[in-house]
Design a protein around this motif. Sequence first.
Motif, PDB file in Angstrom:
ATOM      1  N   LEU A  20       7.980  10.763   7.434  1.00 32.13           N
ATOM      2  CA  LEU A  20       6.970  12.061   7.018  1.00 32.13           C
ATOM      3  C   LEU A  20       8.024  12.983   6.538  1.00 32.13           C
ATOM      4  O   LEU A  20       7.825  13.706   5.350  1.00 32.13           O
ATOM      5  CB  LEU A  20       6.391  12.600   8.226  1.00 32.13           C
ATOM      6  N   VAL A  21       9.113  13.361   7.075  1.00 31.84           N
ATOM      7  CA  VAL A  21      10.033  14.314   6.544  1.00 31.84           C
ATOM      8  C   VAL A  21      10.629  14.013   5.115  1.00 31.84           C
ATOM      9  O   VAL A  21      10.607  14.692   4.412  1.00 31.84           O
ATOM     10  CB  VAL A  21      11.378  14.275   7.572  1.00 31.84           C
ATOM     11  N   ILE A  22      11.212  12.718   5.138  1.00 34.09           N
ATOM     12  CA  ILE A  22      11.737  12.249   3.839  1.00 34.09           C
ATOM     13  C   ILE A  22      10.606  12.526   2.718  1.00 34.09           C
ATOM     14  O   ILE A  22      11.091  13.098   1.549  1.00 34.09           O
ATOM     15  CB  ILE A  22      12.194  10.821   4.142  1.00 34.09           C
ATOM     16  N   THR A  23       9.730  12.187   3.022  1.00 37.41           N
ATOM     17  CA  THR A  23       8.373  12.332   2.083  1.00 37.41           C
ATOM     18  C   THR A  23       7.867  13.739   1.751  1.00 37.41           C
ATOM     19  O   THR A  23       7.869  14.003   0.603  1.00 37.41           O
ATOM     20  CB  THR A  23       7.075  11.387   2.371  1.00 37.41           C
ATOM     21  N   ALA A  24       7.723  14.533   2.742  1.00 38.37           N
ATOM     22  CA  ALA A  24       7.625  15.898   2.703  1.00 38.37           C
ATOM     23  C   ALA A  24       8.503  16.475   1.759  1.00 38.37           C
ATOM     24  O   ALA A  24       8.338  17.472   1.064  1.00 38.37           O
ATOM     25  CB  ALA A  24       7.007  16.328   3.778  1.00 38.37           C
ATOM     26  N   LEU A  25       9.762  16.157   2.145  1.00 39.42           N
ATOM     27  CA  LEU A  25      10.952  16.947   1.651  1.00 39.42           C
ATOM     28  C   LEU A  25      10.994  16.960   0.146  1.00 39.42           C
ATOM     29  O   LEU A  25      10.972  17.966  -0.561  1.00 39.42           O
ATOM     30  CB  LEU A  25      12.241  16.209   2.187  1.00 39.42           C
ATOM     31  N   GLY A  26      10.562  15.993  -0.473  1.00 38.61           N
ATOM     32  CA  GLY A  26      10.529  15.492  -1.978  1.00 38.61           C
ATOM     33  C   GLY A  26       9.252  16.633  -2.556  1.00 38.61           C
ATOM     34  O   GLY A  26       9.450  17.209  -3.612  1.00 38.61           O
ATOM     35  N   LEU A  27       8.352  16.386  -1.644  1.00 37.59           N
ATOM     36  CA  LEU A  27       7.253  17.185  -2.312  1.00 37.59           C
ATOM     37  C   LEU A  27       7.428  18.641  -2.188  1.00 37.59           C
ATOM     38  O   LEU A  27       7.399  19.527  -2.958  1.00 37.59           O
ATOM     39  CB  LEU A  27       6.012  17.070  -1.410  1.00 37.59           C
ATOM     40  N   THR A  28       8.163  19.321  -1.246  1.00 38.25           N
ATOM     41  CA  THR A  28       8.417  20.627  -1.020  1.00 38.25           C
ATOM     42  C   THR A  28       9.436  21.223  -2.018  1.00 38.25           C
ATOM     43  O   THR A  28       9.359  22.245  -2.537  1.00 38.25           O
ATOM     44  CB  THR A  28       8.752  20.859   0.718  1.00 38.25           C
ATOM     45  N   LEU A 222      -2.604   7.742   1.687  1.00 39.56           N
ATOM     46  CA  LEU A 222      -2.727   8.460   3.326  1.00 39.56           C
ATOM     47  C   LEU A 222      -1.397   9.158   3.329  1.00 39.56           C
ATOM     48  O   LEU A 222      -1.205  10.446   3.916  1.00 39.56           O
ATOM     49  CB  LEU A 222      -2.672   7.182   4.162  1.00 39.56           C
ATOM     50  N   VAL A 223      -0.264   8.797   2.944  1.00 40.15           N
ATOM     51  CA  VAL A 223       0.971   9.356   2.964  1.00 40.15           C
ATOM     52  C   VAL A 223       1.028  10.933   2.150  1.00 40.15           C
ATOM     53  O   VAL A 223       1.620  11.752   2.781  1.00 40.15           O
ATOM     54  CB  VAL A 223       2.003   8.323   2.509  1.00 40.15           C
ATOM     55  N   LEU A 224       0.260  10.776   1.222  1.00 44.20           N
ATOM     56  CA  LEU A 224       0.268  12.053   0.256  1.00 44.20           C
ATOM     57  C   LEU A 224      -0.600  13.279   1.232  1.00 44.20           C
ATOM     58  O   LEU A 224       0.038  14.308   1.108  1.00 44.20           O
ATOM     59  CB  LEU A 224      -0.285  11.831  -1.079  1.00 44.20           C
ATOM     60  N   ALA A 225      -1.656  12.773   1.943  1.00 46.58           N
ATOM     61  CA  ALA A 225      -2.426  13.522   2.524  1.00 46.58           C
ATOM     62  C   ALA A 225      -1.252  14.178   3.818  1.00 46.58           C
ATOM     63  O   ALA A 225      -1.319  15.450   4.253  1.00 46.58           O
ATOM     64  CB  ALA A 225      -3.435  13.099   3.203  1.00 46.58           C
ATOM     65  N   GLU A 226      -0.781  13.193   4.657  1.00 49.79           N
ATOM     66  CA  GLU A 226       0.237  13.675   5.282  1.00 49.79           C
ATOM     67  C   GLU A 226       1.489  14.540   4.987  1.00 49.79           C
ATOM     68  O   GLU A 226       1.624  15.488   5.538  1.00 49.79           O
ATOM     69  CB  GLU A 226       0.852  12.284   6.104  1.00 49.79           C
ATOM     70  N   ALA A 227       1.965  14.100   3.874  1.00 52.84           N
ATOM     71  CA  ALA A 227       3.070  15.143   3.356  1.00 52.84           C
ATOM     72  C   ALA A 227       2.526  16.474   3.148  1.00 52.84           C
ATOM     73  O   ALA A 227       2.980  17.268   3.386  1.00 52.84           O
ATOM     74  CB  ALA A 227       3.526  14.318   1.871  1.00 52.84           C
ATOM     75  N   ILE A 239      12.697  23.992   2.805  1.00 52.40           N
ATOM     76  CA  ILE A 239      13.325  22.546   3.073  1.00 52.40           C
ATOM     77  C   ILE A 239      13.397  22.396   4.748  1.00 52.40           C
ATOM     78  O   ILE A 239      12.985  21.399   5.311  1.00 52.40           O
ATOM     79  CB  ILE A 239      14.872  22.389   2.536  1.00 52.40           C
ATOM     80  N   VAL A 240      13.863  23.474   5.316  1.00 47.40           N
ATOM     81  CA  VAL A 240      13.979  23.616   6.764  1.00 47.40           C
ATOM     82  C   VAL A 240      12.504  23.388   7.365  1.00 47.40           C
ATOM     83  O   VAL A 240      12.269  22.518   8.205  1.00 47.40           O
ATOM     84  CB  VAL A 240      14.384  24.651   7.451  1.00 47.40           C
ATOM     85  N   GLY A 241      11.586  23.962   6.906  1.00 43.65           N
ATOM     86  CA  GLY A 241      10.016  23.825   7.294  1.00 43.65           C
ATOM     87  C   GLY A 241       9.854  22.235   7.127  1.00 43.65           C
ATOM     88  O   GLY A 241       9.161  21.793   8.030  1.00 43.65           O
ATOM     89  N   ALA A 242      10.072  21.766   6.159  1.00 44.12           N
ATOM     90  CA  ALA A 242       9.485  20.178   5.886  1.00 44.12           C
ATOM     91  C   ALA A 242      10.110  19.518   7.079  1.00 44.12           C
ATOM     92  O   ALA A 242       9.424  18.621   7.583  1.00 44.12           O
ATOM     93  CB  ALA A 242      10.029  19.767   4.682  1.00 44.12           C
TER      94      ALA A 242
END
Lengths: 291, 413
Positions: A20-28, A222-227, A239-242
């Motif tokens: 989740l961290v890796i995926t959300a990081l790219g988004l954020t 599903l991953v997009l929603a989670e991210a 970044i820290v937040g993600a």
Amino acid sequence: MDLPLIIMQLLSGIALGAVLVITALGLTIVFGMLGVVNFAHGALFMIGAYAGLYLASLTGSFWWGLLLAPILIGAFGMLIEFVLIRRLYGRSIDDPLLLTFGLSYILVEGVRIVFGSDGIPFPTPPQLIGVLDLGIGFFPRYRLFVIVLVAVVLVALWMTLEKTRIGLIVRAGARDPTIMQVLGVDIGRVWLAIFGLGVGLAALGGVLAGPMRSVNPEMGSLVLAEAFVVTVIGGLGSIVGAVVAGLMVGISISMVALFAPEMATIVMFALMAVVLLIRPQGLFGVRGRTA
Amino acid sequence: MPKSGSTSKITRRTALAGLSASVALFAMPRIGHAADETIRIGFPTPLTGPFAAEARDQVKCAELAVKLVNDKGGISGRKVELLVRDDKLNAGEAATRTLELIEKDKVHAVVGALSSAVQLAVNEVTRARGVIYVSISQSDTINEAKDFSKYTFHEALNPHMTTAAVARQTLKKGMKVAHLVADYAYGHEMLRGFKRAQASIGADNVGEILHPFGAADYSTFIPRLMSMRPDVLCISNFGRDQANAIKQAVDFGVKRQMKIVVPVILHNQRLAVGPDVFEGVVGGANYYWGLEAQSKSAAAFNTAFKAANGGAIPTDYGAYGYSGVGSLLAAMQTAGGTDTDKVVDALEKLQYDLTKGPQHYRKCDHQSVQSVLVLESKKKSAMAGENDLFAILANDASSDDMLRSCSELGHAT
């Protein structure tokens, strides 16, 4: 409930959070620096998994897939930025959102046409098959590897952003692009690189998730929603937040699964609702930022 | 999510368009005679979503059943046409599509649906309109008196039949059994079936965990399942959920402690995760191509399917599409056309053998009485070819005794 079980559960949660961290990081990162809400992030995660699988079977080694897929898909991301996204800078936030939303449909359909809509097996690399005896229980080697790899990537990313000249330009560019241009920095190239990095991280998440789940064209939705949930909890653009929110969500899901398994998916949204009520900007977000 | 928002908008608009089109159809004078009119069968199935692989096989097999009838000159000289619609695994979508099939496309009967909730929605519509519906979903709530109508038929196996057959092969008195169950109708019905079988065999229930439908990660449920120390783990979920749950359980070393058992073992999901992961997993099935060694009907079905699909073999859920449409068309042949009451009567009296041996629809609830297979996934080294996936552990012959009694389902006896 005994302690070993709780520790095992915690570890499961961290492994879950790592992806989740890796995926959300790219988004954020893409949102924070470019103001682009990338709705194709989930589809690029899925493309990354397919690319990793394809490259792994081509070279005969998972490790080449793991290394090359994020680079290749990252370069593809740069192409997307250069051809499509670039034209929409300075316009309403809805425009790139709609563009990437449409793009995600094209990517998913494209994969369905090329690879079919059935799931494809993604073999776990032979070195990481099986479980490791931790003394208190058994844990899959591969999931331990994912935790370690994500930690390494995070440290490398943090070092680059905080300690290098490139990182300095990137951080400054996010704060005030006009001044950067006045100072003679080609901000277009910085944005290109940032978008490529964001997409590369999505692809890395996809390759890492491949051996844990089977690979299929819908795996990204599903991953997009989670991210998104993770980025909202952590604060859009932080970044820290993600990182904190990704681990928090992973561990919450895992712990709730121990006591009330039916609630495991809902807990993530409950957490988001609570955070939004108390800190609307997210845990590490900047107040008033609407992009 | 924005996705569902836009879908509902499109649905509403399409529904309006469908409505006005049907009004236009009514206004137009009908051309031609009823006798040489094509027979139209509506076929809603989830072509997109997590059950897409199974749905596509259903369509291929349903098309084959239609083709074979047309090749022989159709039904009383009338050609048969299959109208496939994507129900998107969504009850609302399925209801809209079914209504459209009935009102606008004037279908004579409906066959299809894969998921329990969708099947209920289709049944609601067909029941209200007095149109025959042959369900090929495993869930059998529509056979209970509350949702049943004389137009409702259930070609698929039901949870009670599969779980009883699987339990007989895998459970013994005194064994400890744990359950991982998808938290919706399908999972609940399978769990109920397993627990009933456990009680009669004398196996102990050590715990059950419900997981959300469509979950991608099961790792958070596994440590607790392992701490229950069962001899057998029953995983009752469907489609990709089955593949992901088994894969992750195996990653955690579950198979070293216990045997994995599923109510329905899916051909496509076994393909999606590979032989090593599925090795030794036991589950029920309505059909497996390898049955051809012991059944002439299976051999004939395989040959016809291979000829129509470039040498590919038919799968479990595919076979439902074939026998669902096939049994309906056979009844229409007997009835000499599409008169609903005559076809219902013919279906109730029909004895058919399309894929695996004799079948018939039980009079009180229209459940198809049929044989149940129990399969075990083969070790990679034991596979004779890439299609040699399962060993047949049991082939329980078709019998009314397999079903719950008519009175238990609330039907007058």
